[in-house]
Structure formats: structure tokens, C-alpha cells
Design an enzyme around this catalytic site. Structure first.
Site, PDB file in Angstrom:
ATOM      1  N   ARG A  16       0.824  -1.209   0.000  1.00 23.34           N
ATOM      2  CA  ARG A  16       0.000   0.000   0.000  1.00 23.34           C
ATOM      3  C   ARG A  16       0.859   1.261   0.000  1.00 23.34           C
ATOM      4  NH1 ARG A  16      -4.708  -2.465   2.846  1.00 23.34           N
ATOM      5  NH2 ARG A  16      -6.405  -1.013   3.026  1.00 23.34           N
TER       6      ARG A  16
ATOM      7  N   ARG B 180     -21.267  -1.933   4.340  1.00 23.73           N
ATOM      8  CA  ARG B 180     -20.489  -3.173   4.324  1.00 23.73           C
ATOM      9  C   ARG B 180     -20.525  -3.888   5.685  1.00 23.73           C
ATOM     10  NH1 ARG B 180     -14.221  -3.396   2.565  1.00 23.73           N
ATOM     11  NH2 ARG B 180     -13.841  -2.241   4.486  1.00 23.73           N
TER      12      ARG B 180
ATOM     13  N   ARG C   7      -9.262   7.114   5.024  1.00 26.88           N
ATOM     14  CA  ARG C   7      -8.699   5.999   4.243  1.00 26.88           C
ATOM     15  C   ARG C   7      -8.657   6.336   2.752  1.00 26.88           C
ATOM     16  NH1 ARG C   7     -12.672   1.863   6.308  1.00 26.88           N
ATOM     17  NH2 ARG C   7     -11.804   0.314   4.917  1.00 26.88           N
TER      18      ARG C   7
HETATM   19  P1  AMP Z   1      -8.015  -3.567   4.849  1.00 26.55           P
HETATM   20  O1  AMP Z   1      -8.768  -4.685   5.473  1.00 26.55           O
HETATM   21  O2  AMP Z   1      -7.125  -4.012   3.732  1.00 26.55           O
HETATM   22  O3  AMP Z   1      -8.903  -2.427   4.442  1.00 26.55           O
HETATM   23  O4  AMP Z   1      -7.036  -2.997   5.976  1.00 26.55           O
HETATM   24  C1  AMP Z   1      -7.539  -2.457   7.190  1.00 26.55           C
HETATM   25  C2  AMP Z   1      -6.519  -1.528   7.805  1.00 26.55           C
HETATM   26  O5  AMP Z   1      -5.331  -2.268   8.125  1.00 26.55           O
HETATM   27  C3  AMP Z   1      -6.062  -0.392   6.897  1.00 26.55           C
HETATM   28  O6  AMP Z   1      -6.942   0.720   6.902  1.00 26.55           O
HETATM   29  C4  AMP Z   1      -4.703  -0.062   7.528  1.00 26.55           C
HETATM   30  O7  AMP Z   1      -4.857   0.663   8.730  1.00 26.55           O
HETATM   31  C5  AMP Z   1      -4.176  -1.451   7.900  1.00 26.55           C
HETATM   32  N1  AMP Z   1      -3.421  -2.021   6.758  1.00 26.55           N
HETATM   33  C6  AMP Z   1      -3.774  -3.078   5.984  1.00 26.55           C
HETATM   34  N2  AMP Z   1      -2.848  -3.317   5.039  1.00 26.55           N
HETATM   35  C7  AMP Z   1      -1.891  -2.376   5.205  1.00 26.55           C
HETATM   36  C8  AMP Z   1      -0.680  -2.069   4.518  1.00 26.55           C
HETATM   37  N3  AMP Z   1      -0.272  -2.778   3.449  1.00 26.55           N
HETATM   38  N4  AMP Z   1       0.061  -1.026   4.980  1.00 26.55           N
HETATM   39  C9  AMP Z   1      -0.313  -0.321   6.064  1.00 26.55           C
HETATM   40  N5  AMP Z   1      -1.460  -0.536   6.729  1.00 26.55           N
HETATM   41  C10 AMP Z   1      -2.248  -1.557   6.321  1.00 26.55           C
END
Ligand code: AMP
Length: 220
Positions: free
Chosen positions: A93, A132, A173
């Protein structure tokens, strides 16, 4: 390319449907699904020191620092056999994460094959994230109207709303995505790795689009 050995990154903004497509692609390609968000949520549930540290960022809609994130994801990835495939969801990310990933993969095994970019307009993302729900048993993300029963249509499990799917976190986000994550797309585009898929419309249609693009690529 042999099924089971394909290495994909599933890329897109929050709410693009990466989790939904991941469940489908994992079975279709017979590869493990590695989701950085799921890994963090697991640590959070278990109340590990890493989970507690990460929750400060996750609840605000911010990215968890690179060093922590890279360690947790690479730990899973480098456990795989050097020729095994995988489906990465939510990682990388930041451009730094993408560079480290390529570095580690090319020294230990083969690099990623393709990046599947699910493209969805921002207005649609905000609507999807506020409706969601996640299944507490099978982790499937589902779209629900507030009046519908909070039961998973796939496995009957109980549904919950993620704590970071509130309006403030969602806006943060999406900002973070524009600022920190879009450069990852440019990084992969410069290597000609990106397959762009229109992520709007019914899930079945998006599945078919993804499958068609992957079949075309695999048979090239
Ligand atoms: P997600 O389920 O992919 O939307 O991830 C939920 C949260 O986890 C994100 O909003 C970030 O706070 C953290 N997160 C997930 N993947 C990453 C990543 N590759 N780098 C940094 N934070 C992450």
C-alpha cells in the site's frame, strides 16, 4: 503458467471489492489468500502487542507503519515454497512496501506476475463502505441494507461492521489511498504488470470480468 503458481497482487481503493474478488480468485487459481488487513484483525482479536500497536492506526483509518506491516506480511510469504503462487490483498500500500516486496521476492523466489487493479469511482466507494458487513465466521464482506438481518448468506455466521467503516475513518482511508497508495500503481504500471478491471456493477459481472482478463493473460 501453472494454476497454483500464479503470483498476484489485488489492488484497489478501500471498498473496491478486493476481499470479495479474493475469495473467488483464491479458489479459481488454487493459491493462498494473504490479506494484510485480515492479519492485523487477527492480531487485534488476539490482543497481541502487534495488534494493539496496529489498532491505533487502523481505527483512525491510517496506514500501519511500513516496518510492522512488511514484517507481518513477509513472514507469511517467505514461508511459502519459492515456486508457490499467492494472492496478496491490501499489500503493498506504499511504494516502499512494493520495492521491499520485489527485492525480497527476487532474492528468495520469483517476483509477482500481475497486479489486478479493481477500479471504482470514489462516490460508489463511500456508499459501499457504509453498507459493508463482515462475516465473523467466514470473513466474507457483504453489502446489506440497515434493515436486513445481520446473518451471512454464505455460511449463516453473524455479521458485524468494521470499526474503521465509520464516516471519519472512511474519508481518511480514501485520502490516504490517493496520497500514499496510488504511487504503488504507477510503480507497477512502469513494469507493465497492471491489468485494470472495471469494478462497478453486480458482483457476478465483476467476477466474470476478472476471470476473462486472467484467462486472456494466462493463455497469452
Ligand atoms: P483492509 O482490510 O485491507 O482495508 O485494511 C484495514 C486496515 O489495516 C487499513 O486501513 C490499515 O490501517 C491497515 N493495513 C492493511 N494493510 C496495510 C498495509 N499494506 N500497509 C499499512 N497498513 C495496512
Amino acid at each position: 503458467m501453472i494454476m497454483g503458481s500464479v503470483r498476484l497482487v489485488l489492488f484497489g481503493p478501500p471498498g473496491a471489492g478486493k476481499g470479495t474478488q479474493a475469495l473467488y480468485l483464491r479458489d479459481y487459481l488454487n493459491v493462498p489468500h494473504i490479506s494484510s488487513g485480515d492479519l492485523f484483525r487477527y492480531h487485534l482479536q488476539q490482543k497481541t502487542p502487534l495488534g494493539i500497536q496496529a489498532s491505533e492506526y487502523i481505527n483512525k483509518g491510517l496506514l500501519v507503519p511500513d516496518n510492522v506491516t512488511i514484517e507481518i506480511v513477509l513472514d507469511k510469504l517467505l514461508d511459502l515454497h519459492p515456486t508457490d503462487g499467492f494472492l496478496l490483498d491490501g499489500f503493498p500500500r506504499t511504494e516502499y512496501q512494493a520495492r521491499i516486496l520485489s527485492e525480497k521476492l527476487t532474492t528468495k523466489s520469483k517476483d509477482i506476475d500481475k497486479v489486478i487493479y479493481i477500479d471504482v469511482p470514489i462516490t460508489e466507494l463511500v456508499r459501499r463502505l457504509s453498507n459493508r458487513y463482515i462475516c465473523s465466521d467466514c470473513q466474507a464482506p457483504l453489502q446489506l441494507n440497515p434493515s436486513e438481518p445481520k446473518i451471512c448468506s454464505l455460511c449463516g455466521g453473524e455479521l458485524y461492521q468494521r470499526s474503521d467503516d465509520n464516516t471519519d475513518s472512511v474519508n481518511t482511508r480514501l485520502d490516504v489511498y490517493q496520497r500514499e497508495t496510488i504511487p504503488v500503481l504507477d510503480f507497477y504500471r512502469s513494469q507493465d504488470l497492471v491489468i485494470t478491471i472495471d469494478g462497478t456493477g453486480p458482483i457476478d459481472c465483476i467476477n466474470k470480468r476478472v476471470q476473462r482478463h486472467i484467462e486472456t493473460w494466462l493463455t497469452q
